[in-house]
Design an enzyme around this catalytic site. Structure first.
Site: not given
Ligand code: 9MR
Length: 380
Positions: A166, A272
C-alpha cells in the site's frame, strides 16, 4: 504454469532439494486436500489468511478445514512489524513460528505479509528514544535490520513475500507516509525489493495494494514497473488485494489491471479476496484502516441472518470473479481469501465497527456456503 513449474512454485525455488526433504506426514496431509485447492489445482493456488486468534488458540477445527481446502496461507497479522518486532530489537516469534510450522507441515505455499507498510508499525520505529525523528540513513538501517532478521529466520520456508504494501495513494502517486516523508522520496520501495532479493534470491517478491482496478493507480504503477524493469529492480508479482463488494468494482477495470500488470511481466496474485455484502458507508470502498464510520442499524441490515436474495447475489459475484480468474489463469498464480469464515473477517468491523458481514465462503459455524459449492461446481 505447467504442473512441474507450479509444483516448484509451490515449494519455492529450492524446490527439488526441498521436495526430497519433505516429511512423510506433509505428503500425507497434502494428499488429503480435497476441497477448493485441489479443484483449482491446474489453475492457480487457492489460499487463505490465518488470523492471530487461530494461531494463538490453536483452533484445530479451523486448521483442519484450512488444510483440506487451501494450499497457500498468508499471515493476516502476525508478521506485521508492530507484532513481530514490537520495539526496536525486541522480537516476538511465537505466532509467526506457529504460522510457518503449520504451512510447512501441510506442504503449503507460504506468504509472508508484509515487510514494509505504513500501518501497524511500532511507535518507536520512526523516532529516536528521545522522540526526535530519525533521518534517511537511520530509516534504511532499521528497514534493513527488520527485513534481514525476518526473512533470515524463514529463508527456504516462505516462498512469497509481500515486500511493500500500500505505498500508492490512489490517484495521487506515492503515499506521503512516514516512510516517504522520512526518506524524502519513494526510494525505500526499491531499496526493500533489492534487499529482499539479495537475502533470498529464490523468493517471489510482490508489491501488494488495494483498489488496484483504479485506472489512475494502475497507470502510476505501470510506469513504476517500467522504470523498475529498466533499472533492474527485482520485483516478480503484483498483489491485487481484491477487497470487493457485490457491485464494486467494475470487473472490466479489474480485468484491465490484471492485463496491464501482466503485460509488464508481473505474475498476478489476488491476495486478500472477500465480497462485502453490506451497504457501502459513504460510498467507501478502500481498505485504508484509519478510516472509520459511526455505527447505525441501517448500515447493519443482516444482523440476524443473510437474506436468500443477498446470498444468491454473493454466490453470483463469486462465480463472476472466478470466471474472470479462470480466463486469466495463465497470468494468475494465486487467489487468496482474506480469512476462511465470516466470523473472523475484518469486514465485520470495517469501515463501521460491530456489523455482521458475510464476505467469505464459510459461515460462522464453518459450514460451506452456496458460494463455495458454486465455485466447486465451476470446475466440474
Ligand atoms: O485483516 C487485518 C486486520 O485484522 C487488522 O486489524 C488490520 C489492521 O491493519 O489489517 C487487516 O489486514 C489488512 C492487510 O494487512 C493489508 N490490506 C488491508 C487489510 C485489511 O485492512
Amino acid at each position: 504454469m505447467t504442473s512441474i513449474s507450479r509444483r516448484q512454485f509451490l515449494m519455492g525455488s529450492a524446490s527439488l532439494a526441498a521436495l526430497a526433504n519433505l516429511k512423510a506426514c506433509a505428503i500425507h496431509s497434502a494428499a488429503e486436500r480435497t476441497g477448493l485447492a485441489s479443484a483449482y489445482g491446474d489453475d492457480f493456488l487457492v489460499g487463505t489468511a490465518i488470523s492471530n486468534d487461530t494461531l494463538a488458540n490453536d483452533n484445530q477445527h479451523l486448521k483442519t478445514l484450512i488444510a483440506r481446502d487451501f494450499n497457500a496461507i498468508t499471515a493476516e497479522n502476525c508478521m506485521k512489524s508492530a507484532l513481530v518486532q514490537p520495539r526496536q530489537g525486541q522480537w516476538d516469534w511465537g505466532l509467526a513460528d506457529r504460522f510457518v510450522n503449520f504451512g510447512t507441515q501441510h506442504d503449503m505455499h507460504i506468504v509472508g505479509h508484509a515487510l514494509v507498510w505504513h500501518s501497524q508499525v511500532p511507535d518507536d520505529f520512526f523516532v529516536h528514544t528521545d522522540g526526535s525523528p530519525i533521518d534517511r540513513d537511520e530509516l534504511i538501517q532499521r528497514m534493513e535490520t527488520h527485513i534481514r532478521t525476518l526473512m533470515g529466520r524463514y529463508k527456504g520456508k516462505i516462498q512469497t513475500w509481500d515486500v511493500v504494501n500500500e505505498a500508492i495513494d490512489e490517484d495521487k502517486g506515492w503515499r506521503k507516509s512516514a516512510w516517504f516523508n522520512t526518506m524524502g522520496n519513494a526510494d525505500y520501495v526499491e531499496h526493500a525489493f533489492r534487499l529482499a532479493h539479495e537475502l533470498d534470491p529464490s523468493a517471489h517478491l510482490i508489491y501488494n495494494d488495494y483498489n488496484m482496478h483504479n485506472p489512475g493507480k494502475r497507470a502510476f504503477l505501470v510506469d513504476v514497473l517500467k522504470d523498475y524493469k529498466r533499472r533492474g529492480v527485482p520485483i516478480h508479482g503484483v498483489g491485487l488485494q481484491s477487497h470487493v463488494g457485490l457491485d464494486y468494482p467494475d470487473l472490466q477495470e479489474f480485468e484491465a489491471s490484471i492485463e496491464a500488470y501482466a503485460a509488464q511481466g508481473m505474475r498476478i496474485h489476488c491476495t486478500e479476496l472477500e465480497v462485502d455484502v453490506l451497504p457501502v458507508a459513504w460510498e467507501f470502498t478502500g481498505a485504508e484502516i484509519s478510516t472509520d464510520f459511526e455505527y447505525s442499524d441501517q448500515l447493519n441490515p443482516y444482523a440476524d441472518a443473510l437474506p436468500t436474495d443477498i446470498q444468491e447475489r454473493l454466490t453470483e459475484r463469486y462465480v463472476q470473479l472466478f470466471r474472470l480468474f479462470l480466463k486469466h489463469r495463465d497470468k494468475i498464480d494465486r487467489v487468496t481469501f482474506w480469512g476462511t469464515h465470516d466470523g473472523e473477517s475484518w469486514k465485520n468491523d470495517f469501515p463501521v465497527r460491530g456489523r455482521t458481514n458475510y464476505p467469505l465462503l464459510f459461515d460462522r459455524e464453518l459450514q460451506p456456503k452456496p458460494a463455495y459449492f458454486a465455485l466447486m461446481a465451476l470446475k466440474r
